[in-house]
Design an enzyme around this catalytic site. Structure first.
Site, PDB file in Angstrom:
ATOM      1  CB  ALA A 232      -0.936   0.003   1.208  1.00 53.47           C
TER       2      ALA A 232
ATOM      3  CB  ILE B 240       2.710   0.780  -6.971  1.00 54.36           C
ATOM      4  CG1 ILE B 240       3.921   1.193  -7.806  1.00 54.36           C
ATOM      5  CG2 ILE B 240       1.738  -0.046  -7.810  1.00 54.36           C
ATOM      6  CD1 ILE B 240       4.745   0.032  -8.317  1.00 54.36           C
ATOM      7  N   GLY B 241       0.758   1.138  -4.512  1.00 50.48           N
ATOM      8  CA  GLY B 241      -0.439   0.638  -3.838  1.00 50.48           C
ATOM      9  C   GLY B 241      -1.524   1.685  -3.658  1.00 50.48           C
TER      10      GLY B 241
ATOM     11  CG  ASP C  27       2.093  -1.992   3.220  1.00 47.12           C
ATOM     12  OD1 ASP C  27       2.879  -1.824   4.185  1.00 47.12           O
ATOM     13  OD2 ASP C  27       2.333  -1.608   2.071  1.00 47.12           O
TER      14      ASP C  27
ATOM     15  CG  ASN D 231       6.037   6.710   3.245  1.00 47.60           C
ATOM     16  OD1 ASN D 231       5.671   6.149   4.263  1.00 47.60           O
ATOM     17  ND2 ASN D 231       7.142   6.366   2.608  1.00 47.60           N
TER      18      ASN D 231
ATOM     19  CG  ASN E 270      11.014  -7.126  -0.208  1.00 49.37           C
ATOM     20  OD1 ASN E 270      11.046  -8.353  -0.136  1.00 49.37           O
ATOM     21  ND2 ASN E 270      10.029  -6.414   0.335  1.00 49.37           N
TER      22      ASN E 270
ATOM     23  CB  ALA F  68       7.922  -9.432  -0.312  1.00 52.84           C
TER      24      ALA F  68
ATOM     25  CB  CYS G 219       6.484 -18.201 -12.469  1.00 47.68           C
ATOM     26  SG  CYS G 219       8.160 -18.730 -12.019  1.00 47.68           S
TER      27      CYS G 219
ATOM     28  CB  CYS H 185      39.870  -7.430   1.632  1.00 48.85           C
ATOM     29  SG  CYS H 185      39.375  -7.745  -0.083  1.00 48.85           S
TER      30      CYS H 185
END
Length: 629
Positions: free
Chosen positions: A20, A23-24, A43, A51, A113, A116, A153, A168
């Site tokens: 949400a 885009i949501g 969400d 936001n 992400n 999810a 998929c 390193c």
């Protein structure tokens, strides 16, 4: 205008949207205004000030509240007669199982992400529910449709490998500002304020080379009755002074590199500058900048200013937020954490002759912030709804993957492409075995679980079997004896497990929550290149497309593809040709992509934790058939 058939399909459907955020918010509004009557939202996030510039359903008064619930309430004011169910929860929670997903006619993702996204993809495959996937980054965006057995998929094409840096480089030879940020965020901040029991590659023992500063005591531990100002200076002198001197003692390292210079607090600040004045910001949050009178986050601080901010931020954590110490992880929305990491990175940059950055710039690097564009989110949300309506009408002949990018040659901003067939070599939807090269006499089961099963395969609750023998299992229903057995197995090398894992062993791995399983063929290998293969394991098969076939593909998520042009064709595993875009190699400010967790040989570069910034896949899959929408 919608037909009666479309309106009926929309009105009688039950849909699930995951996410949400940027885009949501647009998606929920568009679904409601398009006639959808039964919408469910998941969400786990709460609303943040950052936001508000693009997530238009939220206001200042909503900060700290559930995104899903506030979005629901806002849209119900527009359409009070429809049903919207909000879940302030993680989509990976057990309540959102396969049976839950089977209740819906279509699932729509607005996630941020890879982990999810993979999880939802697998649940949709198990439930047989179509998935409409999406993503935006700046002016770029895309929407793809995934239908079990008909299209590929979400995981049919390997995703870009997370950008990580060898230890390193981070600890000894940084050459870029991002190296300093990773050091400050993932090592220093984590060591000072995070879990004290975590593995950390920062040099913490000054007694290693016989110094008199500490006698075999962890220098990061605050001594009893030690003044907070003295403690801060001791930490400063250790990480920016002493540790640099230790690094300089290895002359081989600096034969072909510019030598860093040690920096000690006494050479930068007077002794009395570490006194704390206790200032806080007007909103109640402690801030080193407010305490020191620094107002503009776009100013580049001097070495002295960075040093003051470093010491002030450290003191504010210990004085004003003592209960947080030991539990903190870096959060880009934590002002004090950003100030500390910016100052620490800049001081280290000064030591290594690297250009310093402002807090605004450093926050963008540390928090993987690519400034979102509300218009792009709105366009992508509209495309999601278009594809969802096609799903409801079972109009599979007109399914489209659509890319939102400028195409100068065709004078188009939206590039539609027919979805590809399932990839026959995809281990997720085709059950193709994978291969793993590993030294079975040195690598522990824990290494396999953390680096391969969880990170590479994206499983949350794995069950690992060798034949009929269970080697490892996670679950709430396990008794104490079984938990003890599996915990003990984690610490054993593969060849010494109760059912030994050696070259030629075929392991079965299953995630009951996802109703997903795969098999891995084990191949013993003695040696690995520590620089190129830091995990000490190489997973191949689906995950390793040939370099020749992919030489023209974009480097990763979030690249600047505004100048994309048609390029040569390659074939996927089904033999179907796909066009590759000739993508500009200039990356966005995220710089890398997902960082792998649980990997102590490589360090996370950047987090992908903003809400609508990460593309769901590369903008690289364009077919010959392109039709304007």
């Amino acid at each position: 205008m919608a037909t009666d058939e479309q309106l009926s399909a929309i009105k009688n459907s039950k849909v699930l949207m995951v996410g949400a955020g940027g885009i949501g918010c647009e998606l929920l509004k568009t679904l409601a205004l398009s006639g959808f009557q039964d919408i469910h939202i998941i969400d786990m996030d709460t609303i943040e000030v950052s936001n508000l510039n693009r997530q238009f359903l939220f206001r200042q008064s909503h900060v700290g509240q559930s995104k899903a619930k506030v979005a629901r309430d806002a849209v119900l004011r527009l359409r009070p007669y429809i049903n919207i169910t909000a879940y302030h929860a993680n989509v990976k929670d057990s309540q959102f199982n396969v049976d839950f997903f089977k209740e819906f006619d279509v699932v729509m993702n607005g996630l941020d992400n890879l982990d999810a996204r993979r999880h939802v993809n697998r649940l949709c495959l198990a439930a047989g529910v179509p998935l409409v996937e999406s993503g935006t980054t700046g002016f770029l965006g895309q929407v793809a449709i995934h239908v079990k057995g008909k299209t590929e998929c979400y995981e049919c094409q390997p995703k870009p490998s997370p950008k990580t840096y060898p230890v390193c480089t981070i600890t000894s030879t940084p050459s870029k500002f991002v190296h300093c940020i990773v050091w400050a965020k993932d090592l220093l901040f984590a060591k000072l304020f995070g879990d004290k029991n975590q593995d950390n590659d920062l040099n913490v023992r000054s007694s290693d080379v016989g110094t008199s500063l500490e006698d075999s005591q962890d220098v990061f531990e605050r001594r009893k009755d030690e003044d907070i100002g003295q403690y801060g200076r001791r930490i400063y002198d250790h990480v920016f002074g002493y540790n640099i001197e230790v690094a300089l003692s290895n002359e081989e390292t600096w034969k072909n590199r510019n030598k860093p210079r040690p920096i000690y607090s006494k050479d930068v600040l007077p002794e009395n500058s570490s006194q704390w004045n206790g200032n806080v910001r007007k909103d109640g949050d402690v801030s080193a900048m407010a305490s020191l009178g620094l107002k503009n986050p776009q100013d580049v601080w001097s070495l002295a200013e960075n040093s003051r901010v470093f010491l002030e931020a450290l003191k504010l954590f210990f004085v004003n937020r003592p209960k947080d110490i030991g539990n903190l992880t870096f959060d880009k929305d934590d002002q004090l954490a950003v100030e500390f990491v910016t100052a620490a990175a800049n001081i280290r940059a000064s030591s290594f002759g690297i250009t310093s950055n402002s807090l605004f710039e450093a926050k963008g690097v540390a928090g993987n912030i690519v400034h979102a564009v509300a218009t792009t989110n709105a366009i992508v949300a509209g495309l999601i709804v278009i594809e969802a309506i096609k799903v409801l009408q079972k109009d599979s002949n007109n399914y489209r993957m659509t890319y939102c990018l400028e195409h100068p040659a065709r004078k188009m901003l939206l590039l539609p492409a027919e979805p590809f067939e399932p990839n026959k070599s995809c281990y997720v939807c085709s059950e193709t075995p994978l291969s793993l090269e590993v030294n079975t006499c040195r690598s522990k089961l824990r290494d396999f679980v953390e680096k391969i099963v969880k990170v590479k395969l994206g499983m949350n609750f794995p069950l690992i079997m060798h034949g009929s023998q269970i080697l490892y299992e996670v679950g709430d229903d396990l008794d104490a004896d079984m938990v003890a057995i599996y915990s003990a197995n984690l610490e054993k090398v593969l060849c010494e497990l109760p059912s030994p894992v050696t070259s030629g062993t075929m392991l079965s791995i299953e995630d009951l929550q996802q109703e997903f399983s795969c098999t891995i063929n084990i191949k013993h290998r003695e040696e690995f290149d520590e620089e190129k293969e830091p995990d000490g394991m190489v997973l191949s098969g689906w995950t390793q497309p040939s370099a020749e076939k992919n030489k023209n593909e974009p480097a990763g998520n979030g690249e600047n593809t505004s100048n994309a042009l048609p390029a040569e064709e390659t074939e996927n595993a089904t033999g179907k040709k796909r066009k590759l875009s000739d993508v500009s190699k200039a990356t966005t400010s995220d710089g890398s992509g997902l960082a792998e967790s649980g990997n102590h040989n490589q360090l996370e570069s950047l987090d992908e934790d903003d809400d609508d910034l990460i593309m769901s896949d590369n903008l690289e899959s364009l077919t010959k058939k392109k039709r304007p929408l």
